[in-house]
Design a protein around this motif. Structure first.
Motif, mmCIF file in Angstrom:
data_model
loop_
_atom_site.group_PDB
_atom_site.id
_atom_site.type_symbol
_atom_site.label_atom_id
_atom_site.label_comp_id
_atom_site.label_asym_id
_atom_site.label_seq_id
_atom_site.Cartn_x
_atom_site.Cartn_y
_atom_site.Cartn_z
ATOM 1 N N SER A 267 0.906 -0.962 -0.154
ATOM 2 C CA SER A 267 0.292 -0.214 0.209
ATOM 3 C C SER A 267 0.997 1.487 -0.175
ATOM 4 N N MET A 268 1.486 1.525 -0.917
ATOM 5 C CA MET A 268 2.542 2.780 -1.086
ATOM 6 C C MET A 268 2.967 2.867 -2.646
ATOM 7 N N ASP A 269 2.610 4.087 -2.816
ATOM 8 C CA ASP A 269 3.175 4.355 -3.917
ATOM 9 C C ASP A 269 4.622 5.133 -4.681
ATOM 10 N N LEU A 270 4.842 5.172 -5.327
ATOM 11 C CA LEU A 270 6.541 5.853 -5.484
ATOM 12 C C LEU A 270 6.119 7.260 -6.233
ATOM 13 N N VAL A 271 6.314 7.963 -5.345
ATOM 14 C CA VAL A 271 5.605 9.381 -5.812
ATOM 15 C C VAL A 271 6.777 10.380 -6.494
ATOM 16 N N GLN A 272 8.645 10.062 -5.813
ATOM 17 C CA GLN A 272 9.142 10.605 -6.740
ATOM 18 C C GLN A 272 10.383 10.366 -7.154
ATOM 19 N N SER A 273 11.121 10.156 -7.768
ATOM 20 C CA SER A 273 12.370 9.545 -7.718
ATOM 21 C C SER A 273 13.435 10.570 -8.195
ATOM 22 N N PHE A 274 14.895 10.798 -7.582
ATOM 23 C CA PHE A 274 15.393 11.224 -7.459
ATOM 24 C C PHE A 274 16.334 11.228 -8.277
ATOM 25 N N ASP B 198 25.390 5.174 -9.401
ATOM 26 C CA ASP B 198 24.046 4.887 -10.735
ATOM 27 C C ASP B 198 22.907 3.644 -9.492
ATOM 28 N N ARG B 199 22.784 4.193 -8.513
ATOM 29 C CA ARG B 199 21.917 3.475 -8.240
ATOM 30 C C ARG B 199 21.133 4.491 -8.093
ATOM 31 N N SER B 200 19.708 4.469 -8.127
ATOM 32 C CA SER B 200 18.558 5.098 -7.538
ATOM 33 C C SER B 200 17.682 5.617 -6.242
ATOM 34 N N LEU B 201 17.061 6.553 -5.844
ATOM 35 C CA LEU B 201 16.489 7.299 -5.235
ATOM 36 C C LEU B 201 15.336 7.460 -5.538
ATOM 37 N N LEU B 202 14.678 6.069 -4.649
ATOM 38 C CA LEU B 202 12.185 6.276 -4.715
ATOM 39 C C LEU B 202 12.099 6.787 -4.046
#
Length: 251
Positions: free
Chosen positions: A229-236, A242-246
């Motif tokens: 029950s979580m949503d991705l709200v932003q990718s930094f 080369d690792r994504s911060l979500l």
């Protein structure tokens, strides 16, 4: 609370890739806090509507605390405004399974009134749950406002398997309103296994049998959105490694 702490020998002190649980002794000399902080907006606490009210931050796998403290200063604009931390109602709890690293974090903590470091193993569900619920209870809060998990998922995944990887994500989602996640990509798994073999050690117990492979960040997102029950709200964006911060938010 007692927690399992893997032995760190001289070899692991000298080789930053030799710690099989990710508990590198001098981690921030080769991955300084700025690598992440350059992507995280200083306004993050305001953006998640904390503003001036009391907020709780949980840093999972904090190592020696360098990034925890730097993130705290970054988010509270300490360097820019010279604000008095004792007057701000924002508190951070950092934990790591390595007691030696936690001791270093405690001894160098510049804000002991607002930041605490404790030894804790997130895979020890009953024990860690008790400690974290006790901390939250002290503030009368049901969960942390923000949880950060930087480069931890791979080590749980390699040492404990697919089920533990998903269980970790579920656990983090249950603990917070917002989750800032950095999941290591699959190439990091291969590198970690290669370094271990180069040192003449046995491979990670689960490396060859893992079914969750490839884009691990995408797997994490799918699980958090469909099962937690979580949503991705932003990718930094991506770090220099080369690792994504979500950033995820509880529905």
């Amino acid at each position: 609370m007692e927690t399992h702490v893997p032995h760190v020998n001289k070899e692991e002190n000298e080789d930053p890739g030799a710690a099989p649980y990710g508990n590198f002794i001098n981690y921030y000399t080769f991955n300084p806090p700025e690598n992440r902080l350059s992507l995280i907006p200083e306004t993050l606490l305001e953006d998640i509507e904390l503003g001036s009210e009391r907020g709780l931050i949980l840093d999972v796998g904090c190592n020696s605390g360098d990034l925890s403290v730097a993130l705290y200063k970054h988010l509270l604009h300490e360097e820019a405004s010279g604000s008095d931390f004792s007057k701000r109602e924002v508190y951070l709890l950092g934990f790591d399974m390595d007691q030696d690293l936690i001791l270093r974090a405690q001894n160098s903590n510049p804000f002991p009134q607002n930041i605490q470091f404790v030894p804790l193993d997130i895979t020890d569900d009953p024990g860690s749950r008790t400690v974290l619920e006790s901390y939250l209870g002290g503030f009368g809060c049901p969960r942390f406002h923000l949880c950060t998990c930087f480069a931890v998922t791979m080590w749980v995944h390699l040492n404990h398997g697919d089920a533990a990887f998903l269980s970790l994500l579920s656990r983090l989602a249950s603990l917070c309103e917002f989750l800032l996640l950095e999941a290591q990509p699959w190439k990091c798994y291969r590198s970690a296994a290669r370094r271990l073999r180069k040192l003449g050690r046995s491979d990670f117990d689960h490396f060859k049998t893992l079914e969750i492979r490839g884009d691990t960040a995408a797997h994490a997102r799918e699980h958090l959105e469909k099962q937690c029950s979580m949503d991705l709200v932003q990718s930094f964006g991506n770090t220099t490694w080369d690792r994504s911060l979500l950033l995820f938010k509880r529905r």
